[in-house]
Design a protein around this motif. Structure first.
Motif, short mmCIF file in Angstrom:
data_model
loop_
_atom_site.label_atom_id
_atom_site.label_comp_id
_atom_site.label_asym_id
_atom_site.label_seq_id
_atom_site.Cartn_x
_atom_site.Cartn_y
_atom_site.Cartn_z
N TYR A 5 0.56 2.64 24.52
CA TYR A 5 1.66 1.67 24.63
C TYR A 5 1.27 0.59 25.63
O TYR A 5 0.51 0.84 26.58
CB TYR A 5 2.93 2.37 25.10
CG TYR A 5 3.43 3.39 24.11
CD1 TYR A 5 4.22 3.00 23.02
CD2 TYR A 5 3.07 4.73 24.23
CE1 TYR A 5 4.66 3.94 22.09
CE2 TYR A 5 3.50 5.67 23.30
CZ TYR A 5 4.30 5.26 22.23
OH TYR A 5 4.72 6.18 21.31
N CYS A 6 1.83 -0.61 25.46
CA CYS A 6 1.58 -1.71 26.40
C CYS A 6 2.09 -1.32 27.78
O CYS A 6 3.25 -0.91 27.93
CB CYS A 6 2.27 -2.98 25.92
SG CYS A 6 2.08 -4.33 27.11
N LYS A 7 1.24 -1.45 28.81
CA LYS A 7 1.64 -1.04 30.15
C LYS A 7 2.61 -2.06 30.77
O LYS A 7 3.22 -1.79 31.80
CB LYS A 7 0.43 -0.80 31.05
CG LYS A 7 -0.47 -2.00 31.26
CD LYS A 7 -1.70 -1.59 32.06
CE LYS A 7 -2.82 -2.60 31.99
NZ LYS A 7 -2.47 -3.95 32.47
N ASP A 8 2.75 -3.24 30.14
CA ASP A 8 3.66 -4.25 30.67
C ASP A 8 5.02 -4.23 29.96
O ASP A 8 6.05 -4.31 30.62
CB ASP A 8 3.03 -5.65 30.53
CG ASP A 8 1.73 -5.73 31.32
OD1 ASP A 8 1.69 -5.15 32.43
OD2 ASP A 8 0.77 -6.33 30.82
N CYS A 9 5.02 -4.11 28.60
CA CYS A 9 6.30 -4.21 27.88
C CYS A 9 6.64 -2.95 27.08
O CYS A 9 7.73 -2.87 26.51
CB CYS A 9 6.30 -5.44 26.97
SG CYS A 9 5.31 -5.22 25.48
N GLY A 10 5.73 -1.99 26.98
CA GLY A 10 6.05 -0.71 26.32
C GLY A 10 5.88 -0.71 24.81
O GLY A 10 6.11 0.32 24.17
N TYR A 26 -4.26 -3.45 21.49
CA TYR A 26 -3.81 -4.83 21.69
C TYR A 26 -2.29 -4.89 21.58
O TYR A 26 -1.71 -4.29 20.69
CB TYR A 26 -4.47 -5.72 20.62
CG TYR A 26 -4.24 -7.19 20.81
CD1 TYR A 26 -5.07 -7.94 21.64
CD2 TYR A 26 -3.18 -7.82 20.15
CE1 TYR A 26 -4.85 -9.29 21.81
CE2 TYR A 26 -2.97 -9.18 20.32
CZ TYR A 26 -3.80 -9.91 21.16
OH TYR A 26 -3.59 -11.26 21.33
N CYS A 27 -1.66 -5.64 22.49
CA CYS A 27 -0.21 -5.83 22.44
C CYS A 27 0.11 -7.12 21.70
O CYS A 27 -0.26 -8.20 22.15
CB CYS A 27 0.40 -5.86 23.84
SG CYS A 27 2.19 -6.10 23.78
N GLU A 28 0.81 -6.97 20.55
CA GLU A 28 1.16 -8.15 19.72
C GLU A 28 2.26 -8.98 20.39
O GLU A 28 2.46 -10.12 20.03
CB GLU A 28 1.63 -7.70 18.33
CG GLU A 28 0.65 -6.80 17.58
CD GLU A 28 -0.50 -7.55 16.94
OE1 GLU A 28 -0.56 -8.80 17.08
OE2 GLU A 28 -1.37 -6.89 16.33
N VAL A 29 2.99 -8.37 21.33
CA VAL A 29 4.08 -9.08 22.01
C VAL A 29 3.52 -9.92 23.17
O VAL A 29 3.80 -11.11 23.30
CB VAL A 29 5.16 -8.09 22.51
CG1 VAL A 29 6.25 -8.83 23.30
CG2 VAL A 29 5.77 -7.33 21.32
N CYS A 30 2.70 -9.28 24.02
CA CYS A 30 2.11 -9.98 25.19
C CYS A 30 0.84 -10.75 24.82
O CYS A 30 0.33 -11.50 25.64
CB CYS A 30 1.78 -8.98 26.29
SG CYS A 30 3.20 -8.06 26.90
N HIS A 31 0.32 -10.51 23.60
CA HIS A 31 -0.94 -11.11 23.17
C HIS A 31 -2.07 -10.80 24.17
O HIS A 31 -2.75 -11.71 24.66
CB HIS A 31 -0.79 -12.63 22.98
CG HIS A 31 0.31 -12.98 22.02
ND1 HIS A 31 0.19 -12.79 20.66
CD2 HIS A 31 1.56 -13.44 22.23
CE1 HIS A 31 1.32 -13.14 20.08
NE2 HIS A 31 2.17 -13.53 21.01
ZN ZN Z 1 3.12 -5.97 25.88
#
Ligand code: ZN
Length: 162
Positions: A5-10, A26-31
């Motif tokens: 999971y993204c460590k910034d936004c989950g 890769y986080c598609e939200v935070c890019h």
């Molecule tokens: Zn993220």
């Protein structure tokens, strides 16, 4: 360690091809890619002006063997800062000279160890609650005091080869 999971936004990460790195979470939200990660831990022999080394008894680390000063790197420090801080926190000595020896990846702990030999000027020990006992041992030491499978034994072999 690989991030799921993204460590910034989950958000659940996807795998994205990033150049020579191959597939990277890769986080598609935070890019943002989240590259695989291993904690960094320093381990250092602490030697004084009388050519004695500090060997610690830490029951939570080993019941049967003695160990050297060790501790986890904290972001914002240089690795040498970590060495200096851990030596002061664990046994109350002040580093004078810090010499980098080599790195070692420990698979079971999934941790990257940075191995050092540090010189201090001998002063009274002051122990942290993590340390059950410590004493100065004249070099060379009896190697059966160390765990032959452990990182402390590895750095002692490197020290002997200097
Ligand atoms: Zn993220």
């Amino acid at each position: 360690m690989r991030f799921t999971y993204c460590k910034d936004c989950g958000t659940l990460l996807t795998e994205t091809l990033i150049g020579d790195e191959g597939l990277v979470p890769y986080c598609e939200v935070c890019h943002k890619p989240h590259f695989d990660y291993a904690p960094v831990c320093i381990l250092t022999m602490v030697i004084n002006e009388d050519n004695e080394v500090a060997l610690l008894k830490q029951n939570y680390v080993s019941k049967d063997h003695l160990v050297f000063v060790a501790g986890y790197y904290k972001p914002g420090e240089s690795a040498e800062d970590t060495v200096r801080r851990e030596i002061f926190e664990e046994i109350g000595q002040e580093a004078i000279d810090i010499r980098f020896i080599k790195t070692h990846y420990h698979p079971r702990l999934d941790t990257l160890f940075l191995l050092y030999i540090t010189t201090v000027k001998k002063r009274p020990f002051r122990l942290s609650s993590e340390v059950d006992d410590v004493n100065w041992y004249p070099l060379p030491i009896d190697e059966s005091l160390l765990n032959k499978e452990g990182v402390a034994y590895m750095i002692y072999q490197a020290y002997k080869a200097l």
